[in-house]
Design an enzyme around this catalytic site. Structure first.
Site, mmCIF file in Angstrom:
data_model
loop_
_atom_site.group_PDB
_atom_site.id
_atom_site.type_symbol
_atom_site.label_atom_id
_atom_site.label_comp_id
_atom_site.label_asym_id
_atom_site.label_seq_id
_atom_site.Cartn_x
_atom_site.Cartn_y
_atom_site.Cartn_z
ATOM 1 N N GLN A 225 -4.711 -1.508 9.820
ATOM 2 C CA GLN A 225 -4.367 -2.799 9.098
ATOM 3 C C GLN A 225 -5.204 -3.731 10.195
ATOM 4 O O GLN A 225 -4.666 -3.868 11.321
ATOM 5 C CB GLN A 225 -3.252 -3.161 8.905
ATOM 6 C CG GLN A 225 -2.839 -4.194 8.104
ATOM 7 C CD GLN A 225 -3.473 -4.442 6.781
ATOM 8 O OE1 GLN A 225 -3.679 -3.493 6.072
ATOM 9 N NE2 GLN A 225 -3.858 -5.394 6.435
ATOM 10 N N LYS B 243 0.884 -1.285 0.102
ATOM 11 C CA LYS B 243 -0.089 0.224 0.104
ATOM 12 C C LYS B 243 0.959 1.342 -0.042
ATOM 13 O O LYS B 243 0.573 2.300 -0.611
ATOM 14 C CB LYS B 243 -1.019 0.049 1.293
ATOM 15 C CG LYS B 243 -1.995 -1.133 0.954
ATOM 16 C CD LYS B 243 -2.861 -1.156 2.448
ATOM 17 C CE LYS B 243 -3.923 -2.365 2.454
ATOM 18 N NZ LYS B 243 -4.550 -2.687 3.578
ATOM 19 N N ASP C 249 -10.970 2.770 4.196
ATOM 20 C CA ASP C 249 -11.325 1.250 4.092
ATOM 21 C C ASP C 249 -12.879 1.076 4.269
ATOM 22 O O ASP C 249 -13.207 -0.036 3.987
ATOM 23 C CB ASP C 249 -10.589 0.690 5.373
ATOM 24 C CG ASP C 249 -9.378 -0.293 5.033
ATOM 25 O OD1 ASP C 249 -9.558 -0.567 3.962
ATOM 26 O OD2 ASP C 249 -8.841 -0.440 5.984
HETATM 27 N N1 GUN Z 1 -6.937 -7.039 6.747
HETATM 28 C C1 GUN Z 1 -7.097 -7.692 5.445
HETATM 29 N N2 GUN Z 1 -7.756 -7.124 4.543
HETATM 30 C C2 GUN Z 1 -7.571 -5.899 4.950
HETATM 31 C C3 GUN Z 1 -8.187 -4.529 4.444
HETATM 32 O O1 GUN Z 1 -8.877 -4.628 3.263
HETATM 33 N N3 GUN Z 1 -7.963 -3.322 5.109
HETATM 34 C C4 GUN Z 1 -7.347 -3.393 6.055
HETATM 35 N N4 GUN Z 1 -7.247 -2.221 6.974
HETATM 36 N N5 GUN Z 1 -7.296 -4.580 6.755
HETATM 37 C C5 GUN Z 1 -7.184 -5.812 6.147
#
Ligand code: GUN
Length: 285
Positions: free
Chosen positions: A96, A52, A119
């Site tokens: 995350q 990311k 998100d």
């Molecule tokens: N953990 C697994 N997939 C994701 C996601 O799309 N966003 C976040 N923040 N954590 C995750």
């Protein structure tokens, strides 16, 4: 069978965001900013955050990662989020997941300013999604919808079966499909006779993290297969939840793993963060 090439589409979207960032910088002097909270040392989480961050760099965003130890307190994370909510240079906040067991994840997600919730995990944005209103939509299911649109696959009136009912993937995926007028079924760990349901799917979307869960005999002839799983096989290779080799002979379209849904998730994070930068522009000094 045709592959749904998420890598190619994600690169196209990245290029568009890159141009939009240049324009926003030139016209308003704004550089979109993303703040990430990463707790602990989970290898997969660290790898995702790293991807990311690199994507943010490629399109010209400002990004900062707050790495926190596994034994971090609830208060410490909350105070960091409060700071990020107030920081005018931060447009998007991403925590995350998963967080360690001592942390109340719901409380953490509810603390994020909904206008910075790139998100789409805040209940405010979840509510807007299920109501069919504009808001922030979770990146993975949003990426799937873009991929379907790119290949002119219209889900209206189609039987769409979602396997997996997580808040991150399955539930928002079902909401998006329903908003697009599909007939939607959600299967999960307590579903009896999974095959009975998957065989009805014109579009089958699977995101549970079980290698080879979906086999050829569970799939209708010429179905569209969206594999949202990412698993590490014994030989070290990345694989999805679908037995690609055999299912791909029977379906009309399928997403590869890697190179299908994964890159689309990152592309959607970029476009959500750009959207947040525009929404939050007036809050900047
Ligand atoms: N953990 C697994 N997939 C994701 C996601 O799309 N966003 C976040 N923040 N954590 C995750």
């Amino acid at each position: 069978m045709q592959l749904l090439d998420g890598k190619a589409l994600s690169q196209k979207i990245e290029q568009t965001v890159h141009l939009q960032v240049k324009e926003l910088k030139k016209e308003a002097g704004i550089v979109p900013g993303l703040a990430v909270i990463l707790v602990g040392h989970d290898e997969a989480s660290a790898a995702y955050v790293n991807m990311k961050k690199k994507a943010c760099d490629r399109v010209g965003f400002y990004s900062v990662t707050h790495e926190m130890p596994e034994d971090i307190s609830q208060d410490a994370i909350e105070n960091t989020i409060i700071m990020m909510n107030k920081n005018p240079n931060i447009d998007g906040i991403l925590i995350q997941l998963p967080l360690p067991p001592q942390i109340d994840t719901t409380k953490i997600l509810e603390l994020v300013d909904p206008s910075k919730d790139v998100d789409g995990f805040h209940p405010y944005n979840v509510g807007r999604l299920t109501t069919g209103l504009d808001g922030f939509v979770p990146c993975t299911p949003l990426g799937v919808m873009h991929l379907l649109a790119e290949y002119n696959i219209d889900v209206k009136g189609k039987n769409c079966v979602v396997v997996g009912a997580s808040n991150i993937v399955g539930k928002p995926m079902a909401a998006l499909l329903l908003n697009a007028n599909a007939t939607v079924e959600i299967c999960h760990i307590f579903t009896d006779d999974l095959k009975k349901h998957t065989l009805k799917a014109d579009v089958l979307l699977v995101g549970v993290g079980v290698i080879n869960l979906i086999k050829e005999d569970m799939v209708k002839q010429d179905a569209v297969i969206i594999d949202i799983g990412i698993n590490r096989a014994d030989n070290g290779k990345l694989v999805g939840d679908v037995d690609f080799e055999n299912v791909s002979k029977k379906c009309s379209y399928i997403t590869p793993v890697p190179g299908g849904v994964g890159p689309m998730t990152i592309a959607m994070l970029l476009s959500n963060t750009f959207k947040a930068a525009k929404i939050n522009a007036s809050k900047r000094v």
